[in-house]
Design a protein around this motif. Structure first.
Motif, mmCIF file in Angstrom:
data_model
loop_
_atom_site.group_PDB
_atom_site.id
_atom_site.type_symbol
_atom_site.label_atom_id
_atom_site.label_comp_id
_atom_site.label_asym_id
_atom_site.label_seq_id
_atom_site.Cartn_x
_atom_site.Cartn_y
_atom_site.Cartn_z
ATOM 1 N N ALA A 1 14.225 32.789 -35.692
ATOM 2 C CA ALA A 1 14.687 33.165 -37.033
ATOM 3 C C ALA A 1 13.684 34.104 -37.683
ATOM 4 C CB ALA A 1 14.886 31.927 -37.881
ATOM 5 N N ALA A 2 12.377 33.807 -37.488
ATOM 6 C CA ALA A 2 11.343 34.669 -38.065
ATOM 7 C C ALA A 2 11.383 36.037 -37.407
ATOM 8 C CB ALA A 2 9.967 34.023 -37.909
ATOM 9 N N CYS A 3 11.552 36.074 -36.099
ATOM 10 C CA CYS A 3 11.625 37.361 -35.378
ATOM 11 C C CYS A 3 12.861 38.138 -35.823
ATOM 12 C CB CYS A 3 11.675 37.113 -33.871
ATOM 13 S SG CYS A 3 10.076 36.674 -33.191
ATOM 14 N N ALA A 4 13.964 37.444 -35.986
ATOM 15 C CA ALA A 4 15.192 38.102 -36.431
ATOM 16 C C ALA A 4 15.007 38.654 -37.837
ATOM 17 C CB ALA A 4 16.348 37.135 -36.371
ATOM 18 N N GLY A 5 14.388 37.880 -38.710
ATOM 19 C CA GLY A 5 14.119 38.338 -40.074
ATOM 20 C C GLY A 5 13.197 39.543 -40.081
ATOM 21 N N LEU A 6 12.178 39.453 -39.210
ATOM 22 C CA LEU A 6 11.238 40.572 -39.099
ATOM 23 C C LEU A 6 11.951 41.808 -38.569
ATOM 24 C CD1 LEU A 6 8.314 41.517 -39.360
ATOM 25 C CD2 LEU A 6 7.921 40.718 -37.042
ATOM 26 N N ALA A 7 12.827 41.634 -37.588
ATOM 27 C CA ALA A 7 13.579 42.759 -37.030
ATOM 28 C C ALA A 7 14.493 43.367 -38.091
ATOM 29 C CB ALA A 7 14.374 42.309 -35.816
ATOM 30 N N ILE A 8 15.150 42.528 -38.868
ATOM 31 C CA ILE A 8 16.028 43.013 -39.940
ATOM 32 C C ILE A 8 15.203 43.751 -40.986
ATOM 33 C CG2 ILE A 8 17.528 42.282 -41.814
ATOM 34 C CD1 ILE A 8 18.575 40.078 -39.951
ATOM 35 N N THR A 9 14.056 43.190 -41.336
ATOM 36 C CA THR A 9 13.187 43.833 -42.326
ATOM 37 C C THR A 9 12.704 45.191 -41.818
ATOM 38 O OG1 THR A 9 12.482 41.661 -43.106
ATOM 39 C CG2 THR A 9 11.110 43.524 -43.718
ATOM 40 N N LEU A 10 12.301 45.235 -40.545
ATOM 41 C CA LEU A 10 11.841 46.502 -39.963
ATOM 42 C C LEU A 10 12.977 47.526 -39.924
ATOM 43 C CD1 LEU A 10 9.531 45.331 -37.036
ATOM 44 C CD2 LEU A 10 8.856 46.479 -39.137
#
Length: 161
Positions: free
Chosen positions: A7-16
């Protein structure tokens, strides 16, 4: 924990991805602004060039007019001097002429009658006269033509009211 990490990686990917989209949008806007700025700079440079040229033309026109007015005043002064000179008799008008003699009878000319004919131009003056008149007419036509051309140019340039 893996779910949290995913979830954190997905959030980070979305943010990026959002940051990248925002940067791309800013880059496009910046490119457009640079293009507009270049166009405005070119327009300003063109206006500066036009103003410089207009000033140069106005200065040239003023110099030509000053020269013309000076020459005109000199010609008017000379003409006035000649008028006064002829009027008071201090100078004369010279004409290349001859007075051919007239045949007079054996008794001679009667008292009070002239013994010569009317004055005539000399042969050289008679030959030069048509050339002088034609030259004056030609110069007059040139002057009128130049004045018309100047009026046309003046109306096209619109430098002065």
């Amino acid at each position: 924990m893996i779910k949290v990490l995913l979830a954190a990686c997905a959030g980070l990917a979305i943010t990026l991805a959002m940051v990248w989209l925002r940067l791309d949008t800013v880059s496009i806007e910046r490119d457009g602004a640079v293009k507009v700025a270049k166009q405005l700079a070119a327009s300003a440079e063109s206006l500066r060039g036009t103003l410089r040229l207009q000033r140069e033309l106005a200065n040239d026109q003023a110099a030509i007019e000053a020269t013309y007015l000076e020459e005109k005043q000199r010609a008017e002064d000379r003409a006035e001097y000649l008028r006064r000179c002829l009027a008071d008799g201090s100078c004369g008008l010279r004409v290349a002429a001859t007075c051919p003699s007239v045949r007079v009878g054996p008794a001679g000319a009667a008292a009070g009658e002239p013994d010569a004919g009317a004055p005539e131009l000399t042969a050289a003056a008679r030959r030069a006269y048509p050339t002088l008149v034609a030259g004056l007419k030609d110069q007059r036509a040139q002057i009128v033509g130049l004045q018309d051309e100047l009026r046309l140019l003046h109306s096209q340039c619109k430098l002065a009211p």
